[in-house]
Motif scaffolding. Sequence first.
Motif, PDB file in Angstrom:
ATOM      1  N   CYS A  90     104.127 124.466  35.770  1.00 58.21           N
ATOM      2  CA  CYS A  90     105.374 124.192  35.056  1.00 58.21           C
ATOM      3  C   CYS A  90     105.578 122.685  34.913  1.00 58.21           C
ATOM      4  O   CYS A  90     105.474 121.934  35.883  1.00 58.21           O
ATOM      5  N   GLY A  91     105.849 122.218  33.707  1.00 55.06           N
ATOM      6  CA  GLY A  91     106.044 120.794  33.471  1.00 55.06           C
ATOM      7  C   GLY A  91     107.242 120.236  34.210  1.00 55.06           C
ATOM      8  O   GLY A  91     107.254 119.077  34.617  1.00 55.06           O
ATOM      9  N   ARG A  92     108.252 121.083  34.428  1.00 54.25           N
ATOM     10  CA  ARG A  92     109.486 120.614  35.072  1.00 54.25           C
ATOM     11  C   ARG A  92     109.337 120.543  36.588  1.00 54.25           C
ATOM     12  O   ARG A  92     109.796 119.604  37.225  1.00 54.25           O
ATOM     13  N   VAL A  93     108.682 121.533  37.175  1.00 56.14           N
ATOM     14  CA  VAL A  93     108.587 121.615  38.631  1.00 56.14           C
ATOM     15  C   VAL A  93     107.270 121.059  39.156  1.00 56.14           C
ATOM     16  O   VAL A  93     107.243 120.327  40.146  1.00 56.14           O
ATOM     17  N   GLU A  94     106.162 121.376  38.481  1.00 57.97           N
ATOM     18  CA  GLU A  94     104.838 121.010  38.979  1.00 57.97           C
ATOM     19  C   GLU A  94     104.194 119.864  38.206  1.00 57.97           C
ATOM     20  O   GLU A  94     103.055 119.488  38.480  1.00 57.97           O
ATOM     21  N   GLY A  95     104.915 119.326  37.222  1.00 61.43           N
ATOM     22  CA  GLY A  95     104.388 118.191  36.473  1.00 61.43           C
ATOM     23  C   GLY A  95     103.168 118.505  35.637  1.00 61.43           C
ATOM     24  O   GLY A  95     102.380 117.610  35.322  1.00 61.43           O
ATOM     25  N   ASP A 129      97.679 115.901  33.472  1.00 58.56           N
ATOM     26  CA  ASP A 129      98.973 116.508  33.737  1.00 58.56           C
ATOM     27  C   ASP A 129     100.027 115.909  32.813  1.00 58.56           C
ATOM     28  O   ASP A 129      99.698 115.145  31.882  1.00 58.56           O
ATOM     29  N   SER A 130     101.288 116.228  33.057  1.00 55.48           N
ATOM     30  CA  SER A 130     102.362 115.768  32.165  1.00 55.48           C
ATOM     31  C   SER A 130     102.492 114.249  32.137  1.00 55.48           C
ATOM     32  O   SER A 130     102.993 113.681  31.164  1.00 55.48           O
ATOM     33  N   ALA A 131     102.037 113.575  33.191  1.00 55.30           N
ATOM     34  CA  ALA A 131     102.116 112.110  33.247  1.00 55.30           C
ATOM     35  C   ALA A 131     100.855 111.442  32.704  1.00 55.30           C
ATOM     36  O   ALA A 131     100.750 110.215  32.732  1.00 55.30           O
ATOM     37  N   GLY A 132      99.898 112.240  32.232  1.00 58.49           N
ATOM     38  CA  GLY A 132      98.663 111.684  31.689  1.00 58.49           C
ATOM     39  C   GLY A 132      97.591 111.416  32.717  1.00 58.49           C
ATOM     40  O   GLY A 132      96.599 110.743  32.418  1.00 58.49           O
ATOM     41  N   ASN A 133      97.769 111.945  33.925  1.00 57.50           N
ATOM     42  CA  ASN A 133      96.804 111.702  34.994  1.00 57.50           C
ATOM     43  C   ASN A 133      95.754 112.806  35.051  1.00 57.50           C
ATOM     44  O   ASN A 133      96.077 113.993  34.989  1.00 57.50           O
ATOM     45  N   LEU A 160      91.165 112.850  38.982  1.00 64.12           N
ATOM     46  CA  LEU A 160      90.668 111.611  39.583  1.00 64.12           C
ATOM     47  C   LEU A 160      91.797 110.607  39.785  1.00 64.12           C
ATOM     48  O   LEU A 160      91.883 109.951  40.828  1.00 64.12           O
ATOM     49  N   ASP A 161      92.682 110.464  38.792  1.00 63.47           N
ATOM     50  CA  ASP A 161      93.832 109.559  38.940  1.00 63.47           C
ATOM     51  C   ASP A 161      94.707 109.992  40.117  1.00 63.47           C
ATOM     52  O   ASP A 161      95.166 109.161  40.908  1.00 63.47           O
ATOM     53  N   THR A 162      94.947 111.287  40.215  1.00 58.35           N
ATOM     54  CA  THR A 162      95.775 111.811  41.305  1.00 58.35           C
ATOM     55  C   THR A 162      95.159 111.492  42.654  1.00 58.35           C
ATOM     56  O   THR A 162      95.855 111.084  43.596  1.00 58.35           O
ATOM     57  N   LEU A 163      93.847 111.645  42.768  1.00 57.05           N
ATOM     58  CA  LEU A 163      93.163 111.349  44.025  1.00 57.05           C
ATOM     59  C   LEU A 163      93.208 109.857  44.337  1.00 57.05           C
ATOM     60  O   LEU A 163      93.453 109.454  45.485  1.00 57.05           O
ATOM     61  N   LEU A 164      92.997 109.010  43.344  1.00 59.89           N
ATOM     62  CA  LEU A 164      93.043 107.562  43.570  1.00 59.89           C
ATOM     63  C   LEU A 164      94.433 107.118  44.027  1.00 59.89           C
ATOM     64  O   LEU A 164      94.563 106.208  44.856  1.00 59.89           O
ATOM     65  N   GLN A 165      95.455 107.763  43.503  1.00 60.31           N
ATOM     66  CA  GLN A 165      96.816 107.452  43.963  1.00 60.31           C
ATOM     67  C   GLN A 165      96.975 107.784  45.440  1.00 60.31           C
ATOM     68  O   GLN A 165      97.629 107.046  46.184  1.00 60.31           O
ATOM     69  N   GLN A 166      96.369 108.884  45.876  1.00 61.98           N
ATOM     70  CA  GLN A 166      96.428 109.242  47.288  1.00 61.98           C
ATOM     71  C   GLN A 166      95.627 108.255  48.144  1.00 61.98           C
ATOM     72  O   GLN A 166      96.044 107.892  49.244  1.00 61.98           O
ATOM     73  N   ILE A 167      94.490 107.816  47.633  1.00 63.07           N
ATOM     74  CA  ILE A 167      93.666 106.853  48.364  1.00 63.07           C
ATOM     75  C   ILE A 167      94.403 105.520  48.545  1.00 63.07           C
ATOM     76  O   ILE A 167      94.278 104.850  49.574  1.00 63.07           O
ATOM     77  N   SER A 168      95.208 105.161  47.554  1.00 60.64           N
ATOM     78  CA  SER A 168      95.909 103.864  47.606  1.00 60.64           C
ATOM     79  C   SER A 168      97.116 103.880  48.541  1.00 60.64           C
ATOM     80  O   SER A 168      97.652 102.817  48.860  1.00 60.64           O
TER      81      SER A 168
END
Length: 291
Positions: A141-146, A177-181, A184-192
């Motif tokens: 869901c775009g509203r809840v899960e992005g 996803d809805s933010a364009g990630n 890999l982007d999601t994982l890099l955000q976690q690494i940072s």
Amino acid sequence: MPWSVRWVGGCGAESQKQCKKSSFAFYQAVRDLLPVWFLEDMRTMEVFHWEDGGKVSVYSPSEALLYALVHDHQPYARHLLTKFPQSALSVPSQSFSCCQSAPHLAMAVRYNRVRVLFRILKAIQAFPPGDRAGHLDRRGCGRVEGGQTALHVSCELVRPECLLLLLGHGASPCLRDSAGNTPLDTLLQQISHMPAANMRAKLLCLDCLFFFVPQDFQFAMKQQLLDNRQQWQDLLGENRFQCLVGLAPPSLFVRAMRVLIRTISPEHFPEALDNLPLPHFLKPLDLKLES
């Protein structure tokens, strides 16, 4: 017994109260890991829940599977996926899902139910190709899960086993996803994230993604990596960093693994990992799962 319930009719307050009682009884029975035959008797004969609009409804295999996922009731999940594969992975009622989509894959990842996830992926392989892709690459869901896919969730929560299972069964690492990630982007955000907790598992997820992303893969955080080169080299190591930003080709090992892994069909993944002509310590993950 707390799960003893009786049939209720009508749509008054008393019957709604009884529905809530019987609904909790089924939840409690799955939570207590009661036998499959008992749960199926409850689901099909006795237990009701109250839908929006005053409708009394039995639990569907899809809704029962969600409960089995939450409580890691592996025998019940196996039964539902074997006997009702299509309906067990269909869209549940609005009481269970905020939008008209099936959340089972993402739910399995969120609760880290690796064995149940494995069985879901095996069941999906028997679906027509279009249905298979629809399940593997379903956006939340775009509203809840992005708008995240199950692969995004695996990266966000750093679940290397779930990540590798999804990739090996055909989930796309290229979706946004809805933010364009991308995942890999999601994982890099976690690494940072600081402090750098759970870094070994994060880098293991990154190495698994390397085996499946296409050459010259474009991702949103690439420029950020280039702008903060030293920071990211320290986090990732020089070889991973240079490969990610395109300053150096993938290592011979990564290129060889891409070729080897792509010879494994989803129907034989991850079992065929054991047959790869590699020493054990070079294999991505040791996934000992029953088919």
